[in-house]
Design an enzyme around this catalytic site. Structure first.
Site, PDB file in Angstrom:
ATOM      1  N   ASN A 155     -15.144 -10.415   1.926  1.00 23.45           N
ATOM      2  CA  ASN A 155     -16.553 -10.060   2.157  1.00 23.45           C
ATOM      3  C   ASN A 155     -16.652  -9.141   3.360  1.00 23.45           C
ATOM      4  O   ASN A 155     -15.636  -8.792   3.963  1.00 23.45           O
ATOM      5  CB  ASN A 155     -17.399 -11.327   2.342  1.00 23.45           C
TER       6      ASN A 155
ATOM      7  N   ASP B 289     -16.425 -18.897  -0.849  1.00 25.26           N
ATOM      8  CA  ASP B 289     -16.750 -20.181  -1.481  1.00 25.26           C
ATOM      9  C   ASP B 289     -15.733 -20.545  -2.558  1.00 25.26           C
ATOM     10  O   ASP B 289     -15.463 -21.715  -2.791  1.00 25.26           O
ATOM     11  CB  ASP B 289     -18.151 -20.103  -2.103  1.00 25.26           C
TER      12      ASP B 289
ATOM     13  N   PHE C 295     -23.167 -21.482  11.003  1.00 29.06           N
ATOM     14  CA  PHE C 295     -23.964 -20.279  10.853  1.00 29.06           C
ATOM     15  C   PHE C 295     -24.494 -20.248   9.426  1.00 29.06           C
ATOM     16  O   PHE C 295     -23.847 -20.781   8.518  1.00 29.06           O
ATOM     17  CB  PHE C 295     -23.115 -19.026  11.124  1.00 29.06           C
TER      18      PHE C 295
END
Ligand code: C5P
Length: 407
Positions: free
Chosen positions: A209, A278, A321
Site C-alpha cells: 500500500n 489485511d 491508528f
C-alpha cells in the site's frame, strides 16, 4: 514535564489574528512560562504594546536598536534568553523575510540569532497562503527545521473561507508543551510499527500500500526524544531510521507480528502506526507467474491483527491508528472497542492526505473526551501525540510510575 519557568519569546507580526496573541500569552503564563513579547511595527497597528505588556508582565520589545538592553543588543539578549521562539501570528511578509534571512527588524533578527527552536503559526488570507511563493517559503523553512503550526481551515476575517486561520491559542500552547516533552517516557520501552507490509505473490510481485512510513518514524523519534527506549518495527520504506531508535526491518504482516510479539513482552507502550495488509496470498509462487492465462485468481487469507493481539495481552498501553476515507469518528470508535485498545489516532486518507503527505491532522479518541490535533508537520504532530499518550499512560498506570520512582 511542562513549561513552568520556560522562557518563551512570543513574536507578533502584523495580522488581524494578533488580537488572539494576548490570550496566548495569558495561557502560556497560566502554565508557569515566562513570556517576553516582540512586536513588529505592523503588529502595533492591530494590538497595542501596552496590552501585551499588561498580559505578559514584561516590557514589550519593539525595536532592533534598544538602548535599554545591556550592550544595546536586544536581539542577542532575547535570542540567548529564549528556550523557544514562537511567532503567532506569522504573516506572509514575515515568513518571506525569514526565508530570505532579512535582519531589518528585531523579530527577524532574533529568529536568525537564536539557537532555540523557532515555530511559526501562519495567519493570512487563504489565497496568500496557497500562493506558490508562500508555499515555497514554507517548504524552505520546514527543511531548515522551523516548526510550522497550522494554519487552520475555516472562515477568515476577510470574508473568505479556506486555509490560513491562525491556530487557536490552546492548540499553540500544546505545540509549545510538546517542545519540552522530553523525559515524559524516561525508562519506558515503546514499540512502534511503521510503514506498509509486503505480501509476496511471487518472487517479484506483491501486495502492498501507499504508506510512506513518515508518521511512524516521526512517532518513534518523538518517543525517543521523550526519553523512551524505542524499538521501531518497520515494513519496507525509503526512510533512514531516527537516531537512538532500534530498527527491526520486516517485510510481511506475519514477520511484523512475530517481531512485535518478541518485543512487547517487556514494553510499556505499543503504538501501531503501520498500514498492515489485511490479507496475504495463501501461498506465494516459487517462480515468477507467467501470463499464459487470461484470468488469474489469487486466493487470500486474513493476516493476524497485531494491534488486537497486543491489546489482548493487557501488559501494554496500546495505541492504534485508523486511516479512514469517510465517517472518521464513527469508524475510529468502532475500532477502539473492537480491538480493545486504549487510544485511537484517526486520520483522513486519500486526496493527497495522510499516507504520503508531509503534514497530517489527527482525531484522538479514547473512552473520555475526543481531541482534535490540527494539521501540522508529522514530526510536530508526533511530539504532541507522544505527550498525549504519555499523559494517558501515566494516568492509567500509576503503579508503573511508582515502581519507576523507586528504581
Ligand atoms: O483495522 P484497521 O487495519 O483499520 O486498523 C488499523 C490499526 O490496526 C492500525 O493501528 C494498524 O497498525 C493496526 N493493524 C495491525 N495489524 C493488522 C491490521 C491493522 O496492527 N493486521
Amino acid at each position: 514535564m511542562g513549561i513552568s519557568n520556560k522562557h518563551i519569546v512570543l513574536g507578533v507580526s502584523g495580522g488581524i489574528a494578533a488580537y488572539k496573541s494576548a490570550d496566548l500569552v495569558r495561557r502560556l503564563r497560566e502554565h508557569g512560562a515566562q513570556v517576553k513579547v516582540v512586536m513588529t511595527a505592523n503588529a502595533e497597528q492591530f494590538i497595542t504594546a501596552l496590552t501585551m505588556q499588561a498580559v505578559s508582565g514584561q516590557p514589550v520589545h519593539l525595536s532592533l536598536l534598544d538602548p535599554a538592553a545591556e550592550a544595546g543588543m536586544g536581539h542577542i539578549e532575547l535570542a540567548r534568553w529564549a528556550d523557544v521562539v514562537l511567532v503567532a501570528p506569522a504573516t506572509a511578509n514575515f515568513i518571506a523575510r525569514l526565508t530570505h534571512g532579512s535582519a531589518d527588524d528585531l523579530l527577524n533578527t532574533l529568529c536568525l540569532a537564536t539557537e532555540a527552536p523557532v515555530m511559526l503559526a501562519p495567519a493570512m488570507n487563504q489565497q496568500m497562503w496557497q500562493d506558490p511563493a508562500t508555499q515555497e517559503n514554507i517548504t524552505t523553512l520546514k527543511n531548515r527545521g522551523v516548526g510550522i503550526l497550522g494554519p487552520g481551515v475555516g472562515d477568515q476575517a476577510c470574508g473568505e473561507t479556506g486555509p490560513g486561520r491562525m491556530l487557536e491559542p490552546a492548540e499553540l500552547v500544546d505545540a509549545v508543551f510538546a517542545v519540552f516533552a522530553s523525559g515524559a517516557l524516561e525508562g519506558d520501552k515503546v514499540v512502534v510499527t511503521a510503514g506498509p507490509t509486503w505480501e509476496a505473490i511471487d518472487p517479484v510481485r506483491g501486495i502492498t500500500n501507499l504508506s510512506s512510513g513518515k508518521m511512524g518514524y516521526a512517532v518513534a523519534e518523538a518517543a525517543s526524544e521523550a526519553g523512551a527506549q524505542v524499538v521501531l518495527v518497520s515494513g519496507p520504506t525509503c526512510l533512514a531510521p531516527p537516531e537512538n531508535v532500534r530498527l527491526v526491518s520486516v517485510c510481511s504482516a506475519q514477520n511484523m507480528y512475530d517481531a512485535v510479539m518478541s518485543e512487547v513482552g517487556d514494553a510499556q507502550i505499543f503504538i501501531a502506526v503501520a498500514a498492515v495488509a489485511d490479507y496475504r496470498p495463501v501461498s506465494a509462487a516459487q517462480e515468477k507467474i507467467k501470463k499464459h492465462r487470461d484470468t488469474l485468481t489469487i486466493e487470500l487469507v486474513k493476516n493476524p491483527d497485531i494491534l488486537s493481539a497486543v491489546a489482548q495481552r493487557d501488559n501494554c498501553f496500546t495505541v492504534g491508528f485508523a486511516a479512514e476515507t469517510s465517517s472518521i469518528e464513527k469508524h475510529a470508535r468502532e475500532k477502539l472497542e473492537k480491538k480493545g485498545v486504549d487510544l485511537i489516532a484517526a486520520n483522513k486518507v486519500g486526496d493527497g492526505e495522510g499516507f504520503t503527505a508531509d503534514d497530517n491532522a489527527l482525531l484522538l479518541i479514547d473512552r473520555g473526551e475526543m481531541r482534535s490535533l490540527p494539521s501540522m508537520s508529522k514530526p510536530q504532530l508526533a511530539r504532541i501525540l507522544i505527550q498525549e499518550i504519555s499523559k494517558r499512560y501515566h494516568a492509567k498506570s500509576p503503579a508503573q510510575d511508582s515502581r519507576r520512582a523507586h528504581r
